[in-house]
Design an enzyme around this catalytic site. Structure first.
Site, PDB file in Angstrom:
ATOM      1  N   LYS A   1       3.367  -2.552   6.975  1.00 57.62           N
ATOM      2  CA  LYS A   1       2.700  -1.294   6.743  1.00 57.62           C
ATOM      3  C   LYS A   1       3.319  -0.753   8.283  1.00 57.62           C
ATOM      4  CE  LYS A   1      -1.075  -1.739   5.039  1.00 57.62           C
ATOM      5  NZ  LYS A   1      -3.132  -1.281   4.912  1.00 57.62           N
TER       6      LYS A   1
ATOM      7  N   LYS B   1       1.973  -2.633  -5.339  1.00 57.76           N
ATOM      8  CA  LYS B   1       0.622  -2.695  -5.998  1.00 57.76           C
ATOM      9  C   LYS B   1       0.104  -1.672  -6.068  1.00 57.76           C
ATOM     10  CE  LYS B   1      -1.927  -3.628  -1.887  1.00 57.76           C
ATOM     11  NZ  LYS B   1      -3.773  -5.363  -1.685  1.00 57.76           N
TER      12      LYS B   1
ATOM     13  N   LYS C   1      -5.504   1.899  -2.455  1.00 54.66           N
ATOM     14  CA  LYS C   1      -6.413   3.246  -2.427  1.00 54.66           C
ATOM     15  C   LYS C   1      -5.741   3.775  -1.640  1.00 54.66           C
ATOM     16  CE  LYS C   1      -9.687  -0.454  -0.409  1.00 54.66           C
ATOM     17  NZ  LYS C   1      -8.834  -1.137   0.458  1.00 54.66           N
TER      18      LYS C   1
HETATM   19  N1  AQP Z   1      -3.267  -3.859  -6.139  1.00 55.60           N
HETATM   20  C1  AQP Z   1      -4.352  -4.998  -6.755  1.00 55.60           C
HETATM   21  N2  AQP Z   1      -4.572  -5.719  -6.767  1.00 55.60           N
HETATM   22  C2  AQP Z   1      -5.390  -6.978  -7.410  1.00 55.60           C
HETATM   23  N3  AQP Z   1      -5.921  -6.530  -6.022  1.00 55.60           N
HETATM   24  C3  AQP Z   1      -5.804  -5.903  -5.259  1.00 55.60           C
HETATM   25  N4  AQP Z   1      -7.015  -6.061  -4.000  1.00 55.60           N
HETATM   26  C4  AQP Z   1      -6.176  -4.557  -3.607  1.00 55.60           C
HETATM   27  N5  AQP Z   1      -5.403  -4.203  -4.129  1.00 55.60           N
HETATM   28  C5  AQP Z   1      -4.865  -5.252  -5.093  1.00 55.60           C
HETATM   29  C6  AQP Z   1      -7.536  -7.260  -3.192  1.00 55.60           C
HETATM   30  O1  AQP Z   1      -8.079  -6.155  -2.755  1.00 55.60           O
HETATM   31  C7  AQP Z   1      -9.323  -7.270  -2.132  1.00 55.60           C
HETATM   32  C8  AQP Z   1      -9.896  -6.215  -0.872  1.00 55.60           C
HETATM   33  O2  AQP Z   1      -9.005  -5.065  -0.202  1.00 55.60           O
HETATM   34  P1  AQP Z   1      -8.610  -4.658   1.203  1.00 55.60           P
HETATM   35  O3  AQP Z   1      -9.954  -3.725   0.693  1.00 55.60           O
HETATM   36  O4  AQP Z   1      -9.349  -5.603   1.784  1.00 55.60           O
HETATM   37  O5  AQP Z   1      -6.840  -4.679   1.134  1.00 55.60           O
HETATM   38  P2  AQP Z   1      -5.561  -3.955   0.310  1.00 55.60           P
HETATM   39  O6  AQP Z   1      -5.052  -5.871  -0.222  1.00 55.60           O
HETATM   40  O7  AQP Z   1      -4.794  -3.721   1.843  1.00 55.60           O
HETATM   41  O8  AQP Z   1      -6.575  -2.776  -0.348  1.00 55.60           O
HETATM   42  P3  AQP Z   1      -5.665  -2.097  -0.659  1.00 55.60           P
HETATM   43  O9  AQP Z   1      -6.412  -0.645  -1.420  1.00 55.60           O
HETATM   44  O10 AQP Z   1      -4.329  -2.101  -0.623  1.00 55.60           O
HETATM   45  O11 AQP Z   1      -5.962  -0.828   0.571  1.00 55.60           O
HETATM   46  P4  AQP Z   1      -4.950  -0.166   1.731  1.00 55.60           P
HETATM   47  O12 AQP Z   1      -4.497   0.513   0.929  1.00 55.60           O
HETATM   48  O13 AQP Z   1      -5.697   0.883   2.346  1.00 55.60           O
HETATM   49  O14 AQP Z   1      -3.930  -1.362   2.008  1.00 55.60           O
HETATM   50  C9  AQP Z   1      -7.911  -8.066  -1.520  1.00 55.60           C
HETATM   51  O15 AQP Z   1      -9.069  -9.332  -1.885  1.00 55.60           O
HETATM   52  C10 AQP Z   1      -7.439  -7.592  -1.784  1.00 55.60           C
HETATM   53  O16 AQP Z   1      -6.390  -8.842  -2.291  1.00 55.60           O
END
Ligand code: AQP
Length: 336
Positions: free
Chosen positions: A119, A201, A204
């Protein structure tokens, strides 16, 4: 006959950041299983807004995202009377315990966190201390609720390990205070990859909206995004190395339909990617349709959302403050 009392349910804690509109990845990888977890365990589910400000958020948009994610938790079927549903920043104990735990965590330990390294590269203009200390706040989230179990994807394993180390360290220094959490490996959710770069991956906060499907995307938008998903030039629907785009679409399709890769390959033998993509789009649209419909109902009822958040914050604070008081007493703080 002697009355038997059922063993108390184990507590499970799970959080989602309101850092954008949740994606199909968040849904298939995590949220889809939360309703099952809520039935089986004593569940606490949080909108992790304190974590989300480690990356800059636009205030009006951020406020909307927090409410949207809370509405989504209701839309996936979580019941605020059964589980604790709350917004993290409404429970001050998270920030308070995080500060304390910062003082029981070594700089070297945090420096090894791979998510921080990733990050800080993708947000090179804002490598703030919060981004660095993110795993300590996550440890506070977990330990405040004395969670027995935490569902973790591969990318969060290292953070849960740190939470366990911090808990054990504190328990050894003073006396048993925190439950040492175990990872919960449940029904395997898919790891959904970006539609534009299937080696990354789906996220969002990806600046390219074509790379992800948001859980609130309209059917025609979902179709368009899947149609433009990156694949390969081979033209046959089969799961294999080097076909990451197709592998990803197959994983999405399998999650939505319950079919195995072998069944998918058989169903699409001799057909092209156009047919396959149309089927994937249809399956995703049907998977998300009920969630989107329920979400629309909840998100328009601001008074109800406020009531759910207030009730959740009160229930969460009751549990969290009990742990915080215990911690403060052991350290030697003078309690009011
Ligand atoms: N691409 C993915 N496939 C499967 N699981 C996923 N998770 C996130 N992306 C994927 C799972 O969703 C849960 C909540 O995630 P989060 O919002 O706490 O954080 P994150 O993993 O950082 O999700 P994002 O979408 O990638 O957010 P940003 O873009 O803000 O960093 C977790 O259980 C995660 O494993």
């Amino acid at each position: 006959m002697e009355a038997t009392t059922a063993a108390p349910k184990k507590r499970i804690l799970s959080c989602i950041q309101p850092s954008g509109i949740p994606t199909l990845g968040n849904y298939l990888g995590a949220l889809k299983n939360w309703k099952t977890l809520a039935d089986e365990f004593d569940g606490a589910f949080a909108v992790a807004d304190l974590h989300a400000i480690t990356v800059r958020q636009e205030p009006a948009q951020f406020r909307k995202q927090i409410n949207d994610v809370l509405a989504l938790l209701l839309a996936i079927g979580l019941d605020p009377d059964q589980s604790i549903l709350f917004i993290q920043s409404q429970v001050p104990a998270h920030s308070q315990l995080a500060w304390i735990l910062n003082c029981y965590t070594q700089f070297g330990e945090m420096s090894r966190m791979t998510q921080f390294k990733d990050k800080s590269q993708s947000h090179a203009d804002n490598v703030n201390v919060g981004l660095f200390a993110y795993p300590v706040l996550m440890a506070a989230d977990i330990l405040l609720y004395q969670a027995d179990l935490v569902p973790v994807g591969a990318d969060q394993k290292q953070h849960l390990e740190i939470a366990r180390d911090i808990a054990q360290r504190f328990n050894t220094l003073y006396s048993p205070t925190f439950t040492v959490p175990e990872p919960y490996i449940g029904k395997q959710g898919a790891r959904v990859m970006s539609l534009q770069d299937p080696l990354k991956k789906m996220s969002k906060s990806d600046p390219n909206p074509k790379s992800y499907i948001s859980v609130f995307d309209a059917p025609d938008v979902i179709s368009k995004k899947i149609k433009s998903a990156v694949t390969d030039s081979e033209g046959s629907v089969r799961f294999a190395d080097g076909k990451e785009g197709i592998n990803n679409l197959m994983a999405i399709y399998a999650c939505c339909t319950g079919l195995t890769n072998e069944q998918i390959e058989a169903d699409f033998a001799g057909k092209g990617y156009g047919d396959f993509k149309a089927a994937v789009a249809e399956a995703v649209i049907e998977e998300l349709r009920p969630i989107r419909e329920r979400y629309e109902r909840y998100s328009n009822d601001k008074a109800y959302l406020k009531e759910v958040a207030a009730q959740g914050a009160e229930r969460a604070s009751r549990v969290a403050n009990r742990t915080l008081q215990k911690v403060m007493k052991k350290i030697g703080f003078v309690l009011p």
